[in-house]
Design an enzyme around this catalytic site. Structure first.
Site, PDB file in Angstrom:
ATOM      1  N   LYS A  49       0.494  -0.987  -0.031  1.00  0.00           N
ATOM      2  CA  LYS A  49      -0.141  -0.169   0.139  1.00  0.00           C
ATOM      3  C   LYS A  49       1.443   1.564  -0.084  1.00  0.00           C
ATOM      4  CE  LYS A  49      -3.487   2.698   1.661  1.00  0.00           C
ATOM      5  NZ  LYS A  49      -2.755   4.255   2.058  1.00  0.00           N
ATOM      6  N   GLY A  51       5.298   4.270  10.511  1.00  0.00           N
ATOM      7  CA  GLY A  51       4.065   4.970  10.082  1.00  0.00           C
ATOM      8  C   GLY A  51       4.092   5.388  12.010  1.00  0.00           C
ATOM      9  N   SER A  52       2.809   5.973  12.250  1.00  0.00           N
ATOM     10  CA  SER A  52       1.931   6.322  13.302  1.00  0.00           C
ATOM     11  C   SER A  52       1.450   5.649  13.938  1.00  0.00           C
ATOM     12  CB  SER A  52       0.806   7.668  12.992  1.00  0.00           C
ATOM     13  OG  SER A  52      -0.005   6.662  12.528  1.00  0.00           O
ATOM     14  N   GLY A  84      -1.389   4.451  13.426  1.00  0.00           N
ATOM     15  CA  GLY A  84      -1.767   4.026  12.321  1.00  0.00           C
ATOM     16  C   GLY A  84      -1.722   2.665  12.258  1.00  0.00           C
ATOM     17  N   GLU A 133       6.561  -0.258  13.066  1.00  0.00           N
ATOM     18  CA  GLU A 133       6.887   0.630  13.584  1.00  0.00           C
ATOM     19  C   GLU A 133       6.904   2.342  13.798  1.00  0.00           C
ATOM     20  OE1 GLU A 133       9.334   3.476  14.171  1.00  0.00           O
ATOM     21  OE2 GLU A 133      10.487   3.120  12.302  1.00  0.00           O
ATOM     22  N   CYS A 138      11.949   9.201  12.605  1.00  0.00           N
ATOM     23  CA  CYS A 138      11.555   8.199  13.915  1.00  0.00           C
ATOM     24  C   CYS A 138      12.611   8.541  15.065  1.00  0.00           C
ATOM     25  CB  CYS A 138      10.904   6.795  13.270  1.00  0.00           C
ATOM     26  SG  CYS A 138      11.662   5.866  12.474  1.00  0.00           S
TER      27      CYS A 138
END
Ligand code: NAP
Length: 524
Positions: free
Chosen positions: A184, A241-242, A245, A265, A302
């Site tokens: 995606k 990502g967040s 999410g 992560e 990150c």
């Protein structure tokens, strides 16, 4: 290669839905020209079915053939030349030099996995030969190795449009493991994703691999991602990502009739502890280095050092002033998306609305709206300990300076920490010897512990751990960077009393691949 905005489902360009979306240049706020087509659930289903059918043969491919495939992907990405960098710059506002470096990291990563496959020992082969004479019962012949899990869903990250996106670490490790992949793409850089997706499929064709080894679905709707996670043929997920999410996808995967692993992560605040003797010796150098690390990539890493812990000494006050000045001299830069920029601003504001937090300095704001202005905030140790919200990630170029009263408070802060990707300790030998307990506490909190360095800049190598206890990731046993990332997409299998002709090469008695194995308990 020309962009046409289609989803890439196996070897087909697919445009089932009438819904288009556009990338936006974060610098100008202008939409780019290509109309990208949002994927439908039916396209996700076709991609998953093709991935399953390709998996039947792809998983059995020799390490050498998979290595050739990964190397061909790397070549095809390089063959995209400047067009990839140009489109990526327009979609992300990241500078050319950074993106060229990131492309180097992406192809380097693919080639590193290729080397791992050529060497072959990663399958962790273990053989216990039969012993028919063992008393009281004979011992059977048992042989174990790692095999691929099945088709994998990968979510591209916004902040690494190449190295953690369509052909990034998750895809490279899944393909290396023998898994087929449905990606995606991140909706902030669909053109970059499409170009890289086409390069992968070009490699699939050049290597005569079956259709479905790779597919790319695009779109800004969470329905597309959810459909991947819910699909019964998908057997694992890689995500960067967040927290919001990653946790949502993790929960979704656990609601399935057959739950699957989600390797998410989700970022962290990466505490930096600066111990007194070191601080006294290198006050300006540490302030300058920290400033650089905070500002790197507009703080959109990150591993950005979002928390800096010092004591209450005079030197620490001097350090605070120097760091304030360093941050004041910084100039803001464009962030990846307007959403990320506004999340950064509102995250900082939430902290500043607290009576316990003060803003010590801010960098200079430039003209465009999507810029993230560097900022230094401060809080007393006791107030930090009383407010767990202050440990949360504010994604962008800031750090919260935590001023502690004494060693006991500093240690308590470490003990109270939740999981992070990294922790850093600045210290002389004396400092480190006097703070062994701090190091022992931090070992339980993070995936990577650094002495006298900066957490930004993650080396891609065999020993890297880019992971950490929850909520930094959803599975602290794993890493998403480095060759050890491959085991996220494999599982062990044991063959008992298998005849030689049926055994995989890795487990045949005469060791045709000449790999390192454990035979009857001995490493050979
Ligand atoms: P994100 O919001 O987590 O999105 C990442 C990907 O996951 C996107 O493709 C997104 O699709 C999808 N997604 C998110 N929530 C979903 C859900 N509930 N169901 C299905 N799919 C879902 O990350 P982002 O867009 O890159 O940036 C937003 C924030 O994430 C940043 O402000 C930052 O705090 C954090 N972030 C952290 C890191 C890190 O290194 N850990 C990296 C980048 C960003 P849609 O866009 O279609 O929703």
């Amino acid at each position: 290669m020309i962009l046409n905005g289609s989803n890439i489902i196996g070897f087909s360009d697919s445009r089932q839905s009438g819904e288009s979306f556009y990338a936006v240049n974060p610098k100008t706020g202008q939409q780019l020209n290509t109309a990208h087509v949002q994927a439908t659930i039916s396209e996700v289903n076709t991609a998953a079915e093709l991935a399953e059918s390709a998996f039947q043969s792809y998983r059995k491919l020799s390490g050498m053939k998979k290595a050739k495939f990964l190397e061909t992907i790397a070549e095809e990405i390089e063959n995209l030349g400047d067009s990839l960098i140009e489109i990526c710059m327009q979609e992300t506002a990241l500078p050319e030099a950074r993106l060229k470096g990131e492309r180097g990291r992406t192809v380097g990563q693919l080639r590193l996995f290729a080397q791992l496959l050529q060497e072959g020992s990663w399958v962790d082969a273990r053989i216990d030969f039969a012993n028919p004479n063992r008393q009281p019962v004979p011992r059977p012949d048992t042989r174990q190795m790692q095999i691929a899990l099945g088709p994998v869903g990968v979510f591209g990250a916004s902040n690494f449009p190449l190295a953690f996106s369509v052909a990034g670490g998750d895809t490279a490790s899944a393909l290396a493991a023998g898994c087929t992949v449905v990606v995606k793409g991140h909706p902030a850089h669909p053109g970059t994703s499409e170009l890289v997706g086409r390069a992968i499929n070009q490699a699939v064709k050049k290597c005569n691999l079956p259709e479905g080894v790779f597919s790319l679905v695009q779109g800004p709707s969470i329905a597309v991602g959810q459909a991947i996670v819910r699909h019964s043929l998908i057997k694992a997920i890689g995500f960067t990502g967040s927290y919001r999410g990653g946790k949502a996808l993790f929960d979704e995967a656990n609601k399935r009739d057959e739950p699957i692993p989600v390797y998410a992560e989700m970022g962290s605040t990466n505490p930096v502890f600066i111990l007194p003797e070191k601080l006294k010796q290198e006050t300006p150098a540490i302030a300058q280095g920290l400033k650089n690390s905070i500002q790197l990539g507009v703080g959109q890493f990150c591993t950005n050092p979002g928390l800096t812990i010092v004591d209450g000494s005079e030197t620490a006050k001097e350090f605070e002033q120097l760091l304030s000045k360093e941050v004041e001299d910084l100039v803001s830069a464009t962030m990846l998306t307007s959403g990320i920029q506004s999340a950064y601003e509102s995250g900082l504001q939430k902290f500043k609305d607290k009576t316990t937090v003060s803003s010590l300095s801010q960098g200079k704001k430039g003209d465009d709206e999507t810029q993230g202005v560097p900022e230094l905030l401060a809080v007393k140790g006791k107030d930090f300990l009383a407010d767990s919200e202050l440990e949360k990630e504010v994604f962008g170029p800031s750090t919260l300076l935590v001023q502690t009263e004494d060693d006991k408070e500093l240690l308590q802060i470490a003990k109270n920490l939740e999981g992070h990707l990294t922790a850093t300790v600045y210290g002389t030998e004396n400092d480190l010897k006097a703070n062994e307990e701090l190091l022992a506490v931090l070992e339980r909190k993070v995936g990577r512990l650094l002495i006298n360095g900066y957490p930004t800049g993650v080396e891609v190598c065999h020993s890297m751990v880019h992971g950490g206890p929850f909520p930094a990731t959803s599975d602290s046993r794993m890493t998403s960077v480095g060759t050890a990332a491959i085991t996220r997409f494999t599982r062990p299998i044991c063959y008992q009393n298998y005849p030689e002709f049926l055994l995989p090469e890795e487990l045949k008695t005469d060791n045709p691949l000449k790999i390192s194995r454990i035979i009857n308990g001995e490493r050979q």
